[in-house]
Design an enzyme around this catalytic site. Structure first.
Site, PDB file in Angstrom:
ATOM      1  CG  HIS A 193      -0.384  -0.145   2.533  1.00 36.64           C
ATOM      2  ND1 HIS A 193       0.575   0.716   2.983  1.00 36.64           N
ATOM      3  CD2 HIS A 193      -0.610  -1.025   3.543  1.00 36.64           C
ATOM      4  CE1 HIS A 193       0.922   0.401   4.203  1.00 36.64           C
ATOM      5  NE2 HIS A 193       0.230  -0.677   4.575  1.00 36.64           N
TER       6      HIS A 193
ATOM      7  CG  HIS B  29       4.051  -1.628   2.215  1.00 31.68           C
ATOM      8  ND1 HIS B  29       2.758  -2.045   2.005  1.00 31.68           N
ATOM      9  CD2 HIS B  29       4.408  -2.095   3.428  1.00 31.68           C
ATOM     10  CE1 HIS B  29       2.355  -2.753   3.044  1.00 31.68           C
ATOM     11  NE2 HIS B  29       3.333  -2.800   3.924  1.00 31.68           N
TER      12      HIS B  29
ATOM     13  CB  CYS C 184       2.267  -9.887  18.275  1.00 33.07           C
ATOM     14  SG  CYS C 184       1.354  -9.011  16.976  1.00 33.07           S
TER      15      CYS C 184
ATOM     16  CB  CYS D 158       4.939  -7.741  15.795  1.00 40.72           C
ATOM     17  SG  CYS D 158       3.943  -6.359  16.313  1.00 40.72           S
TER      18      CYS D 158
ATOM     19  CB  CYS E 217      -0.390  -6.361  19.205  1.00 43.55           C
ATOM     20  SG  CYS E 217       0.698  -5.410  18.126  1.00 43.55           S
TER      21      CYS E 217
ATOM     22  CG  HIS F  98      -0.333  -6.086  14.102  1.00 43.97           C
ATOM     23  ND1 HIS F  98       0.918  -5.992  14.647  1.00 43.97           N
ATOM     24  CD2 HIS F  98      -0.171  -5.989  12.756  1.00 43.97           C
ATOM     25  CE1 HIS F  98       1.816  -5.870  13.675  1.00 43.97           C
ATOM     26  NE2 HIS F  98       1.185  -5.847  12.525  1.00 43.97           N
TER      27      HIS F  98
ATOM     28  CE  LYS G 154      -1.819   0.212  12.343  1.00 41.34           C
ATOM     29  NZ  LYS G 154      -2.256  -1.079  11.910  1.00 41.34           N
TER      30      LYS G 154
ATOM     31  CE  LYS H 122      -6.243  -6.847   3.249  1.00 41.02           C
ATOM     32  NZ  LYS H 122      -5.750  -8.186   3.487  1.00 41.02           N
TER      33      LYS H 122
END
Ligand code: MSP
Length: 516
Positions: free
Chosen positions: A20, A23, A129, A132, A146, A149, A300, A303
């Protein structure tokens, strides 16, 4: 000039989902620096790649009913396709499932840790996790989840190998404090020093093969696979041939000059990675350049919220250079930033369609109409700028100075020092500052009126403008490679000393079409 080398890396991307805009930012930032150093004549090696092992990927593949190798093959192919669309100029793309290029390096690193007496067998009881791919502690969680996440970690209890990370606490502190391992921005270095201040515990660096069959087997113990982060970090070395039959690139390029990474993976790079290198007797990377996070509409990207922004969303509508422009200039590398389609369109129109695009087309049109594109003369004859809108404090009083003077004495030095410091947005600002000066220069002299009365001065004004555009095309090349090439081609400049000759023509279509 002394021959210099420049080794730059991005983290290798988890091969479990599409890349995305977050990245994409990592990639474009590293690519701009790689292109810049190449253009400066540094022997450059730019590495990126795919992180293909670990539980997260094995699970996703299983969920899709495909074997993990076939799954990552498809993902790696799609990453490579995207890299081409983004004009990423990587010299190598490492894949951690590649048994020929990567595994020998990972194994060599492991052997070195064993030889250093830093590996021992133990049992781990605690939390893991999967997002991670990391062992986590209760105090790192928020409401049992976490923080990154938003999922609860899994409880694990297993036999595995430990690495004596604790031994390296003081050496790491020293390396960060003394700057032999430079962490940019400083705030991240301080965070790491605070973390080190609490003391480090040893870390587990393998997992039982029964739990994670998808990974690199631990040398000499087929019941265990290497922990995915050790596997992944060693790719920075294996890509240079470490552990293989030819380590020439390793001796040329290691240590890395700049390792680019996002703020979520600083600890792995600033603590675990240098400790592994110290244990293996290898030099530390010179700099970790840590960037912030992109959010979408203030949140953030996720999805579930449905706000994930993909590079393809912008590429199809605006083209690769517009996307690279946005990431390079409108974002501070070290802070978080928010992206919306509206904002993207706004800066596209203001700075590419209007700013750069408009300046190029106006200048070239005048050159072609008034002089058939054939213009030549002495740079010293370019008239001075009269007004100095946008002049910065460092410029002081500019009256009487012309565009070439300004470029050579003010803009270029600032551009280079920002590029060398990895402050690409500031370097891009310097380019747009020059665009502002050139616009001002047109306003000052109104060459479209002047041509009726004074051809000679008009030509000198155009020399100033075309010279400015030539410099812009050079400075712009690492950022917007296609556009920079087009501008250089349209201007057709050649020079010898102070005398510069242009053979210019107008573009058949605008560089950046305005978006309504
Ligand atoms: N596989 C590990 C890295 C191993 S390196 C030895 C990994 N991969 S990742 O695909 O999750 O992330 C790759 C890079 O993208 C990281 O630098 C990460 O910080 C960055 N980003 C992922 N999401 C991001 C944003 N939303 N914003 C900016 N960068 C982000 O971590």
């Amino acid at each position: 000039m002394e021959d210099k080398k420049f080794y730059i890396t991005t983290p290798i991307f988890y091969a479990n989902a599409r890349l995305h805009m977050g990245h994409t930012y990592t990639l474009v930032l590293a690519d701009i620096l790689a292109r810049y150093h190449r253009a400066q004549g540094d022997q450059t090696f730019f590495l990126t790649g795919a992180d293909e092992h670990g539980e997260k990927i094995a699970r996703t593949a299983r969920g899709e009913g495909v074997g993990p190798q076939a799954f990552v093959n498809e993902k790696a192919a799609s990453f490579k396709e995207l890299l081409r669309k983004l004009s990423i100029s990587d010299d190598a793309f490492i894949r951690t499932s590649d048994q020929i290029t990567h595994w020998p390096g990972a194994a060599k690193l492991w052997h070195s840790l064993v030889a250093a007496g830093d590996i021992y067998k133990g049992s781990y009881k605690g939390l893991y996790c999967i997002g991670c791919e990391a062992f986590v502690t209760e105090k790192e969680l928020m409401d049992g989840k976490c923080q990154l996440h938003d999922t609860p970690p899994e409880k694990v209890e297993e036999e595995n190998y430990f690495f004596k990370l604790s031994r390296y606490t003081d050496a790491l502190k020293r390396a960060i404090e003394e700057g032999s391992l430079r962490i940019t921005p400083k705030s991240k270095a301080n965070e790491m020093l605070a973390f080190l201040g609490e003391g480090l515990a040893d870390v587990s660096v393998s997992r039982p093969i029964g739990v994670i069959p998808w990974g690199i087997p631990v040398p000499d113990d087929p019941t265990q696979v290497m922990y995915v982060w050790c596997d992944a970090l060693s790719s920075y070395l294996s890509a240079l041939g470490y552990g293989g039959s030819d380590e020439k690139n390793l001796s040329t390029f290691w240590p890395a000059d700049v390792q680019v990474l996002g703020k979520d993976i600083v600890r792995f790079h600033a603590i675990l990675w240098p400790a592994l290198l110290m244990a293996a007797g290898l030099a530390l990377p010179k700099e970790l350049l840590v960037h912030g996070f992109v959010t979408s509409g203030g949140k953030k990207m996720s999805k579930t919220i449905g706000n994930v922004l993909l590079p393809e969303d912008f590429l199809s509508e605006y083209g690769v250079d517009a996307l690279r422009y946005y990431l390079a200039r409108e974002v501070s590398p070290t802070e978080d930033w928010d992206l919306t389609r509206e904002k993207f369109k706004e800066v596209y129109n203001a700075n590419l369609a209007n700013g750069l695009g408009n300046l190029v087309s106006r200048t070239l049109k005048m050159a072609e109409q008034y002089f058939d594109g054939e213009i030549s003369g002495d740079l010293a004859s370019v008239p001075p700028i009269r007004t100095h809108a946008g002049a910065t404090e460092t410029l002081g009083e500019l009256a009487g100075l012309n565009i070439p003077y300004l470029v050579v004495n003010d803009i270029l030095p600032r551009y280079h020092s920002h590029m060398r410091a990895g402050e690409i947005h500031r370097a891009a600002d310097a380019i747009w500052e020059l665009i502002g000066h050139l616009d001002q220069f047109i306003t000052d002299y109104e060459p479209f009126k002047l041509v009726k009365t004074d051809q000679e001065t008009t030509e000198k004004v155009l020399i100033g403008l075309l010279y400015g555009l030539r410099e812009i095309s050079v400075m712009l090349a690492p950022f917007l490679p296609d556009t920079a090439g087009k501008v250089a081609e349209l201007i057709g400049a050649s020079s010898s000393g102070n005398i510069i000759v242009f053979s210019a023509h107008t573009p058949t279509e605008p560089l950046f079409k305005r978006k309504e």
